[in-house]
Scaffold this motif. Structure first.
Motif, PDB file in Angstrom:
ATOM      1  N   MET A   1      -7.446   1.444   6.559  1.00 23.17           N
ATOM      2  CA  MET A   1      -6.190   0.723   6.419  1.00 23.17           C
ATOM      3  C   MET A   1      -5.140   1.313   7.345  1.00 23.17           C
ATOM      4  O   MET A   1      -5.167   2.487   7.654  1.00 23.17           O
ATOM      5  N   LEU A   2      -4.210   0.490   7.764  1.00 20.82           N
ATOM      6  CA  LEU A   2      -3.154   0.925   8.661  1.00 20.82           C
ATOM      7  C   LEU A   2      -2.293   1.995   8.012  1.00 20.82           C
ATOM      8  O   LEU A   2      -1.947   2.982   8.631  1.00 20.82           O
ATOM      9  N   ARG A   3      -1.981   1.801   6.737  1.00 20.88           N
ATOM     10  CA  ARG A   3      -1.120   2.778   6.070  1.00 20.88           C
ATOM     11  C   ARG A   3      -1.783   4.147   6.042  1.00 20.88           C
ATOM     12  O   ARG A   3      -1.148   5.154   6.214  1.00 20.88           O
ATOM     13  N   GLY A   4      -3.081   4.171   5.802  1.00 20.35           N
ATOM     14  CA  GLY A   4      -3.807   5.429   5.833  1.00 20.35           C
ATOM     15  C   GLY A   4      -3.768   6.032   7.221  1.00 20.35           C
ATOM     16  O   GLY A   4      -3.589   7.235   7.396  1.00 20.35           O
ATOM     17  N   ARG A   5      -3.893   5.202   8.242  1.00 21.08           N
ATOM     18  CA  ARG A   5      -3.846   5.659   9.618  1.00 21.08           C
ATOM     19  C   ARG A   5      -2.474   6.246   9.927  1.00 21.08           C
ATOM     20  O   ARG A   5      -2.360   7.283  10.564  1.00 21.08           O
ATOM     21  N   VAL A   6      -1.410   5.562   9.481  1.00 20.20           N
ATOM     22  CA  VAL A   6      -0.056   6.057   9.706  1.00 20.20           C
ATOM     23  C   VAL A   6       0.124   7.392   8.989  1.00 20.20           C
ATOM     24  O   VAL A   6       0.667   8.334   9.546  1.00 20.20           O
ATOM     25  N   VAL A  55       3.419  -4.775  20.686  1.00 24.29           N
ATOM     26  CA  VAL A  55       2.146  -4.599  19.981  1.00 24.29           C
ATOM     27  C   VAL A  55       2.350  -3.701  18.768  1.00 24.29           C
ATOM     28  O   VAL A  55       1.876  -3.995  17.669  1.00 24.29           O
ATOM     29  N   ARG A  56       3.067  -2.590  18.956  1.00 32.59           N
ATOM     30  CA  ARG A  56       3.356  -1.694  17.830  1.00 32.59           C
ATOM     31  C   ARG A  56       4.082  -2.439  16.715  1.00 32.59           C
ATOM     32  O   ARG A  56       3.749  -2.309  15.548  1.00 32.59           O
ATOM     33  N   LEU A  57       5.086  -3.186  17.103  1.00 34.31           N
ATOM     34  CA  LEU A  57       5.897  -3.915  16.129  1.00 34.31           C
ATOM     35  C   LEU A  57       5.028  -4.899  15.333  1.00 34.31           C
ATOM     36  O   LEU A  57       5.138  -4.980  14.113  1.00 34.31           O
ATOM     37  N   ARG A  58       4.157  -5.608  16.007  1.00 30.48           N
ATOM     38  CA  ARG A  58       3.309  -6.578  15.305  1.00 30.48           C
ATOM     39  C   ARG A  58       2.347  -5.878  14.347  1.00 30.48           C
ATOM     40  O   ARG A  58       2.075  -6.382  13.262  1.00 30.48           O
ATOM     41  N   LEU A  59       1.879  -4.714  14.739  1.00 33.30           N
ATOM     42  CA  LEU A  59       0.992  -3.955  13.862  1.00 33.30           C
ATOM     43  C   LEU A  59       1.753  -3.440  12.638  1.00 33.30           C
ATOM     44  O   LEU A  59       1.269  -3.519  11.509  1.00 33.30           O
ATOM     45  N   LEU A  60       2.968  -2.960  12.857  1.00 38.02           N
ATOM     46  CA  LEU A  60       3.788  -2.484  11.738  1.00 38.02           C
ATOM     47  C   LEU A  60       4.213  -3.634  10.824  1.00 38.02           C
ATOM     48  O   LEU A  60       4.241  -3.482   9.603  1.00 38.02           O
ATOM     49  N   GLU A  61       4.547  -4.785  11.413  1.00 38.77           N
ATOM     50  CA  GLU A  61       4.912  -5.952  10.608  1.00 38.77           C
ATOM     51  C   GLU A  61       3.741  -6.397   9.746  1.00 38.77           C
ATOM     52  O   GLU A  61       3.915  -6.782   8.596  1.00 38.77           O
ATOM     53  N   ARG A  62       2.566  -6.313  10.321  1.00 35.45           N
ATOM     54  CA  ARG A  62       1.357  -6.678   9.577  1.00 35.45           C
ATOM     55  C   ARG A  62       1.201  -5.786   8.347  1.00 35.45           C
ATOM     56  O   ARG A  62       0.936  -6.252   7.252  1.00 35.45           O
ATOM     57  N   ALA A  64       3.608  -4.025   6.896  1.00 35.06           N
ATOM     58  CA  ALA A  64       4.755  -4.219   6.001  1.00 35.06           C
ATOM     59  C   ALA A  64       4.596  -5.475   5.142  1.00 35.06           C
ATOM     60  O   ALA A  64       5.095  -5.528   4.018  1.00 35.06           O
ATOM     61  N   SER A  65       3.887  -6.466   5.668  1.00 39.84           N
ATOM     62  CA  SER A  65       3.705  -7.703   4.905  1.00 39.84           C
ATOM     63  C   SER A  65       2.534  -7.598   3.928  1.00 39.84           C
ATOM     64  O   SER A  65       2.236  -8.555   3.231  1.00 39.84           O
ATOM     65  N   GLY A  66       1.883  -6.442   3.909  1.00 38.40           N
ATOM     66  CA  GLY A  66       0.803  -6.231   2.958  1.00 38.40           C
ATOM     67  C   GLY A  66      -0.562  -6.661   3.455  1.00 38.40           C
ATOM     68  O   GLY A  66      -1.543  -6.586   2.718  1.00 38.40           O
ATOM     69  N   GLN A  67      -0.640  -7.108   4.711  1.00 34.66           N
ATOM     70  CA  GLN A  67      -1.931  -7.506   5.257  1.00 34.66           C
ATOM     71  C   GLN A  67      -2.780  -6.268   5.514  1.00 34.66           C
ATOM     72  O   GLN A  67      -2.265  -5.206   5.847  1.00 34.66           O
ATOM     73  N   GLU A  68      -4.056  -6.454   5.396  1.00 31.15           N
ATOM     74  CA  GLU A  68      -4.975  -5.358   5.666  1.00 31.15           C
ATOM     75  C   GLU A  68      -4.987  -5.085   7.168  1.00 31.15           C
ATOM     76  O   GLU A  68      -4.833  -5.991   7.987  1.00 31.15           O
ATOM     77  N   ALA A  69      -5.159  -3.831   7.520  1.00 31.53           N
ATOM     78  CA  ALA A  69      -5.203  -3.454   8.935  1.00 31.53           C
ATOM     79  C   ALA A  69      -6.443  -4.058   9.592  1.00 31.53           C
ATOM     80  O   ALA A  69      -7.463  -4.257   8.936  1.00 31.53           O
ATOM     81  N   PRO A  70      -6.359  -4.356  10.873  1.00 29.38           N
ATOM     82  CA  PRO A  70      -7.540  -4.860  11.577  1.00 29.38           C
ATOM     83  C   PRO A  70      -8.671  -3.824  11.520  1.00 29.38           C
ATOM     84  O   PRO A  70      -8.405  -2.623  11.536  1.00 29.38           O
ATOM     85  N   ARG A  71      -9.920  -4.303  11.460  1.00 28.98           N
ATOM     86  CA  ARG A  71     -11.048  -3.377  11.429  1.00 28.98           C
ATOM     87  C   ARG A  71     -11.062  -2.501  12.678  1.00 28.98           C
ATOM     88  O   ARG A  71     -11.315  -1.317  12.607  1.00 28.98           O
ATOM     89  N   ASP A  72     -10.812  -3.114  13.832  1.00 28.79           N
ATOM     90  CA  ASP A  72     -10.783  -2.381  15.094  1.00 28.79           C
ATOM     91  C   ASP A  72      -9.391  -2.550  15.698  1.00 28.79           C
ATOM     92  O   ASP A  72      -9.111  -3.546  16.358  1.00 28.79           O
ATOM     93  N   VAL A  73      -8.532  -1.580  15.438  1.00 28.57           N
ATOM     94  CA  VAL A  73      -7.139  -1.667  15.891  1.00 28.57           C
ATOM     95  C   VAL A  73      -7.075  -1.780  17.409  1.00 28.57           C
ATOM     96  O   VAL A  73      -6.257  -2.527  17.956  1.00 28.57           O
ATOM     97  N   SER A  74      -7.936  -1.078  18.096  1.00 29.07           N
ATOM     98  CA  SER A  74      -7.933  -1.095  19.549  1.00 29.07           C
ATOM     99  C   SER A  74      -8.226  -2.499  20.085  1.00 29.07           C
ATOM    100  O   SER A  74      -7.540  -2.986  20.982  1.00 29.07           O
TER     101      SER A  74
END
Length: 184
Positions: A1-6, A55-62, A64-74
């Motif tokens: 998850m993105l939050r875990g990554r952060v 790109v950073r902003l879109r990832l953070l917005e994702r 923040a909106s509660g969406q699951e992080a992409p499987r492959d962020v890269s």
């Protein structure tokens, strides 16, 4: 998850491992990949930092909106970067077309300097600010967003005739303002 990554990124930063900051969802390799995709997409070097930030902003917005992080962020970031590059070219083309339209309004034989272009841009922006909201809205949608009248009418929920009328009135008012200020 993105939050875990952060969170992991924050812990690494506090542990003295460097990085861009605790809340950066992109690691250095991902950032380099995003820059490369943008550059290969034709985005000028000067605009690359803005593209990376988008790109950073879109990832953070994702996140923040509660969406699951992409499987492959890269990979996700590379796709977003390629779309940003396309958007950059579309915006550039719209701006070029607008410049051509404005240049067509100048008297024959008149060559524009950089100063002329800046003055014209400022005068157009001021003229737009002085238009009533509905006229400004259709003018921006037509000439900056390059939408056809039908799409503007659909988006605003008004008849096409209303859009045409507002466009006509707005263009005439803007042209009058530019002539009064001796810009064109």
């Amino acid at each position: 998850m993105l939050r875990g990554r952060v969170r992991r990124g924050r812990e690494a930063d506090h542990g003295g491992h460097g990085g861009h900051g605790g809340d950066d969802p992109l690691d250095a390799a991902q950032e380099r990949r995003v820059r490369a995709v943008l550059a290969l997409g034709g985005v000028p070097q000067a605009d690359l930092p803005d593209g990376v930030q988008q790109v950073r902003l879109r990832l953070l917005e994702r996140a923040a909106s509660g969406q699951e992080a992409p499987r492959d962020v890269s990979a996700w970031a590379a796709v977003v970067a390629s779309r940003l590059a396309m958007d950059w070219h579309r915006a550039r083309a719209r701006q070029d077309r607008l410049g051509e339209r404005l240049a067509a309004q100048r008297p024959p034989g008149h060559t524009a300097s950089g100063e002329d272009t800046r003055l014209l841009s400022l005068a157009v922006a001021q003229g737009l600010d002085e238009l009533p909201g509905p006229q400004r809205q259709v003018l921006v949608l037509r000439f900056y967003a390059d939408l056809p009248v039908r799409d503007i009418a659909e988006q605003l929920g008004v008849p096409e005739g209303t859009v045409k009328s507002r466009l006509h009135t707005a263009v005439r008012a803007l042209r009058t303002r530019l002539h009064e200020n001796e810009v064109v």
